[in-house]
Write a protein that holds these residues in place. Structure first.
Motif, PDB file in Angstrom:
ATOM      1  N   GLY A  99       0.810  -1.205   0.000  1.00  0.00           N
ATOM      2  CA  GLY A  99       0.000   0.000   0.000  1.00  0.00           C
ATOM      3  C   GLY A  99       0.844   1.255   0.000  1.00  0.00           C
ATOM      4  N   ALA A 100       1.961   1.224   0.722  1.00  0.00           N
ATOM      5  CA  ALA A 100       2.849   2.394   0.757  1.00  0.00           C
ATOM      6  C   ALA A 100       3.426   2.685  -0.627  1.00  0.00           C
ATOM      7  N   ASP A 101       3.757   1.641  -1.373  1.00  0.00           N
ATOM      8  CA  ASP A 101       4.293   1.826  -2.727  1.00  0.00           C
ATOM      9  C   ASP A 101       3.223   2.384  -3.652  1.00  0.00           C
ATOM     10  N   TYR A 102       1.997   1.880  -3.529  1.00  0.00           N
ATOM     11  CA  TYR A 102       0.883   2.394  -4.328  1.00  0.00           C
ATOM     12  C   TYR A 102       0.642   3.870  -4.020  1.00  0.00           C
ATOM     13  N   CYS A 103       0.633   4.207  -2.747  1.00  0.00           N
ATOM     14  CA  CYS A 103       0.416   5.592  -2.334  1.00  0.00           C
ATOM     15  C   CYS A 103       1.505   6.501  -2.908  1.00  0.00           C
ATOM     16  N   ARG A 104       2.752   6.074  -2.797  1.00  0.00           N
ATOM     17  CA  ARG A 104       3.867   6.879  -3.323  1.00  0.00           C
ATOM     18  C   ARG A 104       3.750   7.073  -4.827  1.00  0.00           C
ATOM     19  N   HIS A 129      -5.428  -1.041  -3.925  1.00  0.00           N
ATOM     20  CA  HIS A 129      -5.805  -0.012  -4.895  1.00  0.00           C
ATOM     21  C   HIS A 129      -7.058   0.746  -4.458  1.00  0.00           C
ATOM     22  N   THR A 130      -6.992   1.356  -3.287  1.00  0.00           N
ATOM     23  CA  THR A 130      -8.118   2.143  -2.784  1.00  0.00           C
ATOM     24  C   THR A 130      -7.587   3.419  -2.141  1.00  0.00           C
ATOM     25  N   ASP A 131      -8.480   4.408  -2.012  1.00  0.00           N
ATOM     26  CA  ASP A 131      -8.052   5.647  -1.362  1.00  0.00           C
ATOM     27  C   ASP A 131      -7.857   5.471   0.139  1.00  0.00           C
ATOM     28  N   ALA A 132      -8.339   4.360   0.701  1.00  0.00           N
ATOM     29  CA  ALA A 132      -8.082   4.088   2.117  1.00  0.00           C
ATOM     30  C   ALA A 132      -6.586   3.985   2.388  1.00  0.00           C
ATOM     31  N   VAL A 133      -5.845   3.490   1.410  1.00  0.00           N
ATOM     32  CA  VAL A 133      -4.386   3.373   1.557  1.00  0.00           C
ATOM     33  C   VAL A 133      -3.748   4.743   1.768  1.00  0.00           C
ATOM     34  N   PHE A 134      -4.292   5.774   1.119  1.00  0.00           N
ATOM     35  CA  PHE A 134      -3.747   7.119   1.292  1.00  0.00           C
ATOM     36  C   PHE A 134      -3.829   7.549   2.760  1.00  0.00           C
ATOM     37  N   TYR A 135      -4.950   7.208   3.395  1.00  0.00           N
ATOM     38  CA  TYR A 135      -5.148   7.588   4.802  1.00  0.00           C
ATOM     39  C   TYR A 135      -4.267   6.780   5.742  1.00  0.00           C
ATOM     40  N   PRO A 139      -1.063  12.125   6.255  1.00  0.00           N
ATOM     41  CA  PRO A 139      -2.012  12.858   7.113  1.00  0.00           C
ATOM     42  C   PRO A 139      -3.354  12.988   6.396  1.00  0.00           C
ATOM     43  N   ALA A 140      -4.429  13.076   7.171  1.00  0.00           N
ATOM     44  CA  ALA A 140      -5.777  13.046   6.604  1.00  0.00           C
ATOM     45  C   ALA A 140      -5.995  14.116   5.534  1.00  0.00           C
ATOM     46  N   ALA A 141      -5.504  15.309   5.748  1.00  0.00           N
ATOM     47  CA  ALA A 141      -5.717  16.385   4.773  1.00  0.00           C
ATOM     48  C   ALA A 141      -5.023  16.069   3.451  1.00  0.00           C
ATOM     49  N   GLN A 142      -3.795  15.553   3.537  1.00  0.00           N
ATOM     50  CA  GLN A 142      -3.062  15.181   2.315  1.00  0.00           C
ATOM     51  C   GLN A 142      -3.731  14.001   1.617  1.00  0.00           C
ATOM     52  N   ALA A 143      -4.210  13.043   2.403  1.00  0.00           N
ATOM     53  CA  ALA A 143      -4.878  11.866   1.825  1.00  0.00           C
ATOM     54  C   ALA A 143      -6.147  12.288   1.093  1.00  0.00           C
ATOM     55  N   ARG A 144      -6.911  13.187   1.688  1.00  0.00           N
ATOM     56  CA  ARG A 144      -8.144  13.644   1.045  1.00  0.00           C
ATOM     57  C   ARG A 144      -7.830  14.398  -0.237  1.00  0.00           C
ATOM     58  N   ALA A 145      -6.805  15.245  -0.206  1.00  0.00           N
ATOM     59  CA  ALA A 145      -6.426  16.013  -1.400  1.00  0.00           C
ATOM     60  C   ALA A 145      -5.959  15.091  -2.510  1.00  0.00           C
ATOM     61  N   LEU A 146      -5.216  14.036  -2.159  1.00  0.00           N
ATOM     62  CA  LEU A 146      -4.737  13.097  -3.176  1.00  0.00           C
ATOM     63  C   LEU A 146      -5.912  12.309  -3.754  1.00  0.00           C
ATOM     64  N   ALA A 147      -6.798  11.822  -2.911  1.00  0.00           N
ATOM     65  CA  ALA A 147      -7.954  11.058  -3.390  1.00  0.00           C
ATOM     66  C   ALA A 147      -8.816  11.902  -4.323  1.00  0.00           C
ATOM     67  N   ALA A 148      -8.910  13.204  -4.042  1.00  0.00           N
ATOM     68  CA  ALA A 148      -9.743  14.093  -4.851  1.00  0.00           C
ATOM     69  C   ALA A 148      -9.185  14.317  -6.254  1.00  0.00           C
ATOM     70  N   ARG A 149      -7.914  13.978  -6.472  1.00  0.00           N
ATOM     71  CA  ARG A 149      -7.308  14.140  -7.800  1.00  0.00           C
ATOM     72  C   ARG A 149      -7.766  13.068  -8.786  1.00  0.00           C
ATOM     73  N   PHE A 150      -8.358  11.972  -8.283  1.00  0.00           N
ATOM     74  CA  PHE A 150      -8.646  10.823  -9.132  1.00  0.00           C
ATOM     75  C   PHE A 150     -10.146  10.553  -9.277  1.00  0.00           C
ATOM     76  N   GLU A 151     -10.506  10.134 -10.476  1.00  0.00           N
ATOM     77  CA  GLU A 151     -11.835   9.562 -10.753  1.00  0.00           C
ATOM     78  C   GLU A 151     -11.555   8.111 -11.119  1.00  0.00           C
ATOM     79  N   VAL A 152     -11.884   7.191 -10.231  1.00  0.00           N
ATOM     80  CA  VAL A 152     -11.429   5.805 -10.358  1.00  0.00           C
ATOM     81  C   VAL A 152     -12.496   4.940 -11.033  1.00  0.00           C
ATOM     82  N   HIS A 153     -12.030   4.107 -11.970  1.00  0.00           N
ATOM     83  CA  HIS A 153     -12.886   3.126 -12.649  1.00  0.00           C
ATOM     84  C   HIS A 153     -12.193   1.765 -12.547  1.00  0.00           C
ATOM     85  N   TYR A 154     -12.879   0.790 -11.968  1.00  0.00           N
ATOM     86  CA  TYR A 154     -12.292  -0.530 -11.751  1.00  0.00           C
ATOM     87  C   TYR A 154     -12.672  -1.496 -12.875  1.00  0.00           C
TER      88      TYR A 154
END
Length: 203
Positions: A99-104, A129-135, A139-154
């Motif tokens: 998850g850390a590698d995915y987040c990076r 492969h989820t935004d939960a990994v970002f959290y 930090p929560a604010a950075q995780a939310r900002a990163l998740a907001a950059r993506f529109e995910v389609h599985y």
């Protein structure tokens, strides 16, 4: 094939049918494990063919030859993002695919598209492969900002062939991974050269 499969397949195909928009780039992401192999016996170099000279007959050449034995020297992983609309790709060689590698990698991908309003991301259902990994790693604010950059389609389960980055990973494997590569640094050098050449050609 069931309703869940059809729903996700139709969704991914609709994403691919969108007109190219640099503010909403469509990016396909996936990972590929690699095994690092060392050579316990030095390969024999190739011998060029020699044409006939006077009374001497022509001599056949010989390709490079290597021993069938090898030493397994660990594993690595390719993290790859491919943009079909521009023929550009971003590939990182990682020691693992946690998850850390995915987040990076997602942070690097977001930074690679600073002008994008949303990065339209096609990926599979791996548990990291989820935004939960970002959290878990930011930090929560950075995780939310990163998740907001993506529109995910599985992609549907067991349908990685619907992810266009699979074609790119296959091309990189044919060009780089057909040989024995003993270290992660050497693998990175081979992959970087391959990616630079393919990006230059917009392959």
């Amino acid at each position: 094939m069931n309703a869940a499969f059809l729903a996700r397949m139709e969704d991914v195909l609709a994403v691919y049918a969108r007109a190219y928009d640099p503010y909403f780039p469509v990016i396909c992401f996936d990972e590929r494990p690699c095994v690092l192999h060392g050579q316990p016996v030095e390969p024999l170099p190739p011998v060029p063919a020699q044409p006939a000279q006077g009374q001497q007959p022509a001599k056949a050449g010989r390709p490079r030859r290597e021993s069938s034995t090898y030493v397994r020297q660990g594993t690595a992983c390719l993290l790859a993002a491919f943009e079909p609309g521009t023929g550009q790709r971003l590939v990182e060689v990682s020691a693992r695919r946690t998850g850390a590698d995915y987040c990076r990698f997602m942070q690097a991908l977001a930074a690679h598209y600073p002008e994008a309003a949303k990065i339209v991301l096609v990926q599979d259902n791996l548990n990291t492969h989820t935004d939960a990994v970002f959290y878990q790693h930011l930090p929560a604010a950075q995780a939310r900002a990163l998740a907001a950059r993506f529109e995910v389609h599985y992609t549907p389960k067991n349908a990685s062939w619907l992810n266009m980055v699979e074609l790119e990973l296959s091309a990189i494997a044919r060009q780089c991974l057909h040989q024995r590569i003993p270290t992660q640094d050497e693998l990175s050098a081979h992959v970087e050269a391959c990616v630079a050449e393919r990006n230059a050609r917009r392959a």
